[in-house]
Enzyme design. Structure first.
Site, mmCIF file in Angstrom:
data_model
loop_
_atom_site.group_PDB
_atom_site.id
_atom_site.type_symbol
_atom_site.label_atom_id
_atom_site.label_comp_id
_atom_site.label_asym_id
_atom_site.label_seq_id
_atom_site.Cartn_x
_atom_site.Cartn_y
_atom_site.Cartn_z
ATOM 1 N N GLU A 294 -7.235 -1.384 -3.428
ATOM 2 C CA GLU A 294 -7.293 -2.809 -3.075
ATOM 3 C C GLU A 294 -7.024 -2.975 -1.577
ATOM 4 O O GLU A 294 -7.711 -3.739 -0.890
ATOM 5 C CB GLU A 294 -6.268 -3.609 -3.893
ATOM 6 C CG GLU A 294 -6.648 -3.819 -5.351
ATOM 7 C CD GLU A 294 -6.483 -2.580 -6.216
ATOM 8 O OE1 GLU A 294 -5.746 -1.652 -5.815
ATOM 9 O OE2 GLU A 294 -7.107 -2.517 -7.293
ATOM 10 N N GLU B 95 -3.681 10.807 5.896
ATOM 11 C CA GLU B 95 -3.570 10.930 4.442
ATOM 12 C C GLU B 95 -4.827 10.382 3.783
ATOM 13 O O GLU B 95 -5.355 10.938 2.832
ATOM 14 C CB GLU B 95 -2.332 10.166 3.949
ATOM 15 C CG GLU B 95 -2.025 10.371 2.478
ATOM 16 C CD GLU B 95 -0.819 9.549 1.988
ATOM 17 O OE1 GLU B 95 -0.438 9.746 0.841
ATOM 18 O OE2 GLU B 95 -0.287 8.720 2.762
ATOM 19 N N SER C 161 7.540 5.578 -0.253
ATOM 20 C CA SER C 161 7.758 4.456 -1.176
ATOM 21 C C SER C 161 9.222 4.275 -1.514
ATOM 22 O O SER C 161 10.012 5.222 -1.544
ATOM 23 C CB SER C 161 6.987 4.697 -2.466
ATOM 24 O OG SER C 161 5.617 4.826 -2.207
ATOM 25 N N GLN D 178 7.197 13.743 1.076
ATOM 26 C CA GLN D 178 7.061 12.492 1.819
ATOM 27 C C GLN D 178 7.970 11.423 1.203
ATOM 28 O O GLN D 178 8.118 11.347 -0.010
ATOM 29 C CB GLN D 178 5.600 12.047 1.917
ATOM 30 C CG GLN D 178 5.122 11.001 0.943
ATOM 31 C CD GLN D 178 4.866 11.601 -0.429
ATOM 32 O OE1 GLN D 178 5.490 12.581 -0.831
ATOM 33 N NE2 GLN D 178 3.979 10.990 -1.176
ATOM 34 N N GLY D 179 8.605 10.636 2.053
ATOM 35 C CA GLY D 179 9.506 9.586 1.572
ATOM 36 C C GLY D 179 9.020 8.236 2.063
ATOM 37 O O GLY D 179 9.678 7.582 2.873
#
Lengths: 378, 337, 378, 337
Positions: free
Chosen positions: A362, A245, A128, A125-126
């Protein structure tokens, strides 16, 4: 309320259990987040695929069994119970595939899904980037139109790419409209990692494995057929994936039920028993059970056509914090012996990633407060 | 009544802090990991020895600094915050004063930083710096004995903190040099080790909070510094709170040991509980507030966090020390399920 | 480091202990937050004053002993140790008096302080308003200049006024400059509660006592001599007082040391001992000790002229949460017996106010993060 | 496999929710406090009886609804959230089915809401609604017996939740009517009480979160709604999380009892642990997020919080139930300090 399984489901469980008992490697494989361990895991993935256990809930034409979501849960329970290897294909199967099923063209589905199921293509997965972690809208990697060649030229940097150094393909968001603000003007691309202009550099996680990679893209050509879900529509396409996810598909209850049983075994094995930590051991077990029950309620709702939505944030919060508490308890039971390398120590380090990835806790708490409780956004 | 570090003790800690700021950079604190150039750590340790660190508790007549246990909290807090992988509590608090009291000839080499000295009061447990030490203070029964590297068998053991250089050490029970004997001597050495480790943990906790404050003030997400989010602020405030309340408890334990106060054992256990829990909270908070970068080994944070986890469990974990305090408070009298 | 007391301090402690042993009422007084209990407490306050124990750290001319801050701490330890009554004068002595010492004119000091020490004037704090709780800058009660009469006319409403229904005077902030924004244009006034135009209505706290009051002011005249610290300067004058409310003077370690000893006694008294709660009992005791040690370090700094500043927020956070944990532990030890009225149940309800009053703990955490750690304000 | 309330059970809970929304306003839920007009509570209870509440588990042949334990979680969650001070678990889950099984003639009065029935499985402990009940189900040894008000001595005992109407009740050991006997019967009644109380706690937790959400969305400080502060959001998210995870555990305990599942005892204890801890967290969070107004008795919050604290400790507190689970999980085998 009926918490018993149908005869069909019991038969499915029995078949899965028997196969796993016969086929799960006797000794644990080396970590799939190391180079040699990854190769061993790939072999296991192909064994799974050959026996049609790689993607049980997918259609048979793609290598699945058309299993119900209940049976998927059962399979996961049995999988963890058997101590079977980590799924190094999971980012493709659990994160990308739901998006391909929902947004992919028939051609993309036929081209991508069977090779993914067979572990022939390995997807990283790309999401970030150095400047865009939890805030995906801050993505700066860009795609420039190449009309002549019928595609796009991608330039930028992705990071925290799980097992990126061992994968063959990358999925991720790129900015196709440089004028658009934040969430707008992003497109979801599929990129082969052997394409000219791609550089992959692996680096170490907290637990010492080379589980992450940085991926540098320098004018990498991607044809239009590798755009998923439409140009400039990447944000909503990606959101569908991050939903899965966070939710059920990432952390099935089987994982925590098995971990809680191992914790009980550890506590029972100590000469003085769990001592001052007994309440915490019990609570970890209770919480693993509670996670299963919450999931069963959720799956019932899904099976009856009521979508989960923001509730998946509750799952993420609960399992990620349970996972840490459970491992902390194990380490306290072990005392100074916890320091010496071992599965609990490694598992603890891994558990610390839970509240960070797939949207930090958060952010999940913001989602619960704003979308489930309706508190003002500010 | 004066709850404040004496000038002497503060001066030593200040000198060490200055030296570490100059000499113990990221390369040195990584050099203790397997495959690292541990001679770089040794070089810093030798410079610290030059300031007198190893001989802090050794009498001046034996070429030590002749300070008392009040000196340990400020000094070892600085060593802890530096992250330098050295047997600080084992040498400074435990080993060197024992060698001095027993008149062991190896003392000079230890004080000079030429001989690396480690110690363990927990028979059978892996010994920190066991693969790197030249000298071992080990406990058998009610005796503390000194062994040279040639006299022991040290089998390396993995650790989450690779720079701890753990080894399972076996030594011939009657061999080596007898340093001290009897339950009081063993208990005093144990209290030294606990105190030193508690001080290291305070320093680690402080460092992790500082690193995180600097990072979240710099890092932007959603168009603002991450450190401007209230959730991040409050988590860091709680970590700071824990570390700030552990610090005076460690100082008080040092004083109680130096003064021969009858409450020294309880004060020492209390210091270890507070310092261990504070350092764990700081580690957890620091990793969470950093996000993904805190979860990598390229960034320095993991060096401090792993040390904190190891030391929190070493020399008695928090629940072991709560158990000891419970005995002193007469809470274990009655049987229970 | 020297954690022993000087002979003078030991003598002071012995004197205080002996007097308290001889004079503290054998049976606990009824709650000072009820009408009849308040009267009993007033009598006790006057006994304290007559023996010069009411305000030990004040100058002798105002009824004190010129005691050092160390001796004040010692007195507090002995006071709680002796199980002496709650101080119903505390809002005057601990909140208003420091401000009068710092900002009052000599005339105000002579007029206010001796009567306060003697419990002849009883002071209630008037900070909060219905629309201004933790955010004092939101104060809307106003004071209008009456030049002819040489004073001000006050109108508005104050609330959460502790023991307001039993007090004789109120101190608080009023808006003297209606044009000024938020913190500006506020003035600190002293108001007799028997002045024409004042209405006081008591109401019940969570623990069932009439411990709060609302105070309504309708065109109440206050002469210039009852302005404290200058017109429009109320905010900075008040901040000095809230600082002392948060810090040492509000919650001395003696209170928690005594509570922790009581918790140990309770745990030891149970047939099965503390059982699964043992670690929590020990931790409460540890935390009470830690609070004392932190305070001793702080008082050393104060005694040597280094001001505490924002560190008082650390005190507030620590004691308020310790107080709740300690009482929760006691209630868990008591099990179902906790439900029946008793000092632990009452103390638990009271402890819940700790993180709310004197600046909520959320605000204290902001202060720690922004002023001590230097995080950005946003 | 279907983890969802059956239509019948949902319909009953829905009808009760509608009735309570109309009939159990702030005045009714305060009327149970000493000096309050408790006849207003009795009137609502009678209306609930009219819907069949008291007879939920009573066979249809005995004029009950003939439902099983699956009906208890949704029903008692609604009763809990209403705050109405009635012996809901004691009557609906424990007492009424025992009276029915024993053919007690007082059943009709209970089903009609004319006779107030309470129960206690903890000999010697104060009995809830002991000062107001007409009928008492009390345990002596391995027997459960039914006593009328005239047969017992009920001495009022104070409670933080004044509407619990606690009394220390003494009854003649051999007197009254024998309802059930033997360890299995006693354990089954106990599980009913625990389950019912857990469901009440879920309802209380939900209500406190809702009250707080509404308040902080409305209340402004520093120029913005209090509910827009991240600290407030996150605290409420955690309370919501706890309550939401307790709910299915209570449902599963109801199913396990109804199905005669061998895990029923553990599932029931687990439900009580999760519900008690969730309600306590919700209470603490609600009071803190409300600020000063949450700390007064004029505002309704305290009614729910005090009930939650009382019920969390009733029918076994969280640590009692963890202890029971520890036994089942074979964690108490070995002795320890």
């Amino acid at each position: 309320m009926d918490l018993t399984w149908s005869p069909e489901d019991e038969a499915f469980r029995a078949e899965a259990r028997a196969w796993l008992e016969a086929n799960v490697p006797r000794r644990p494989l080396p970590s799939g987040d190391t180079r040699e361990g990854f190769a061993a895991h790939l072999e296991w993935e192909r064994t799974l695929f050959d026996a049609r256990w790689a993607v049980v809930s997918w259609p048979e034409e793609y290598g699945g069994r058309d299993a119900s979501i209940w049976q998927w849960l059962i399979f996961e329970e049995e999988y963890y119970r058997a101590g079977a290897p980590q799924r190094v294909t999971q980012n493709g199967i659990f994160l990308l595939a739901p998006t391909v099923f929902e947004f992919g063209t028939p051609e993309q589905q036929r081209r991508i899904l069977p090779r993914m199921a067979a572990a022939r293509d390995l997807w990283a997965q790309g999401w970030s980037e150095p400047g865009a972690g939890s805030d995906l809208a801050g993505i700066r990697s860009r795609a420039v139109r190449d009309e002549a060649a019928g595609g796009w030229r991608l330039t930028g940097q992705k990071t925290w790419t799980t097992r990126g150094a061992f994968c063959t393909h990358l999925f991720g968001l790129f900015r196709t409209d440089p004028e658009a603000q934040r969430h707008r003007g992003l497109t979801y691309f599929l990129v082969p990692l052997d394409a000219p202009g791609v550089t992959v550099r692996g680096f170490e996680r907290l637990d010492g494995d080379e589980g992450f990679a940085e991926v540098f893209l320098d004018d990498v050509f991607v044809p239009d057929t590798d755009v998923l879900g439409g140009v400039d529509r990447g944000w909503s396409v990606a959101m569908a994936t991050t939903g899965s996810e966070r939710g059920l598909t990432l952390r099935s209850p089987g994982r925590f039920l098995t971990a809680a049983e191992r914790l009980l075994d550890l506590a029972r094995s100590l000469p003085d028993g769990p001592g001052a930590h007994r309440d915490r051991v019990v609570q970890s077990w209770i919480d693993a059970q509670a996670y299963q029950l919450f999931t069963l309620e959720q799956v019932t709702a899904l099976a009856e056509g009521r979508p989960a939505g923001a509730e998946s944030s509750l799952n993420k919060l609960f399992w990620s914090e349970l996972d840490i508490r459970l491992h902390e308890t194990a380490l306290d039971l072990l005392g100074p012996a916890a320091e010496t390398d071992g599965p609990w120590s490694k598992g603890f380090l891994f558990s610390l990633a839970g509240p960070i990835y797939a949207g930090t806790n958060e952010i999940q708490r913001n989602i619960v407060a704003e979308r489930l409780l309706g508190l003002p956004r500010r | 009544m004066r709850f404040s570090t004496a000038e002497n003790d503060a001066a030593l800690a200040g000198a060490v802090a200055d030296l570490l700021a100059k000499e113990a950079g990221p390369e040195e604190i990584r050099a203790g990991w397997p495959g690292g150039r541990s001679e770089r750590v040794d070089a810093v340790w030798r410079k610290l020895a030059g300031v007198g660190v190893a001989g802090t508790l050794v009498p001046e007549a034996d070429d030590g600094l002749g300070l008392d246990e009040n000196a340990l909290p400020p000094l070892l807090t600085e060593l802890g915050r530096s992250g330098l992988p050295v047997p600080a509590a084992e040498t400074v608090a435990v080993g060197a004063p024992l060698l001095a009291a027993a008149g062991a000839p190896q003392l000079a080499g230890v004080l000079a930083g030429d001989l690396l000295l480690t110690a363990s009061a927990d028979p059978g447990a892996p010994v920190p710096f066991g693969t790197r030490a030249d000298l071992f203070v080990l406990r058998t029964g009610e005796q503390l004995r000194l062994y040279g590297r040639d006299e022991v068998d040290a089998e390396p053991v993995g650790s989450a903190d690779g720079s701890r250089a753990l080894a399972r050490v076996t030594a011939p029970p009657g061999g080596g040099l007898l340093l001290a004997e009897g339950p009081d001597a063993v208990a005093a050495a144990w209290r030294h080790g606990v105190l030193g480790t508690a001080a290291l943990l305070v320093g680690l906790g402080e460092r992790m909070v500082e690193l995180t404050v600097a990072y979240v003030a710099e890092r932007h997400q959603f168009g603002v510094p991450v450190g401007s989010f209230q959730a991040v602020k409050h988590a860091l405030a709680d970590a700071e709170l824990a570390v700030r309340f552990a610090r005076p408890a460690v100082m008080a334990a040092g004083w109680a040991q130096a003064a021969g106060d009858p409450g020294a054992a309880v004060r020492t256990s209390m210091a270890k509980v507070l310092a261990s829990d504070a350092a764990r909270l700081a580690a957890r908070t620091a990793i969470q507030c950093h996000g993904a970068i805190g979860y990598t080994t390229e960034y320095d944070l993991h060096l401090y966090a792993k040390r904190a986890w190891a030391l929190a469990a070493a020399w008695g974990g928090p629940s072991d020390h709560r158990e000891l305090i419970a005995r002193e408070l007469d809470l274990t009298r009655v049987g229970r399920a």
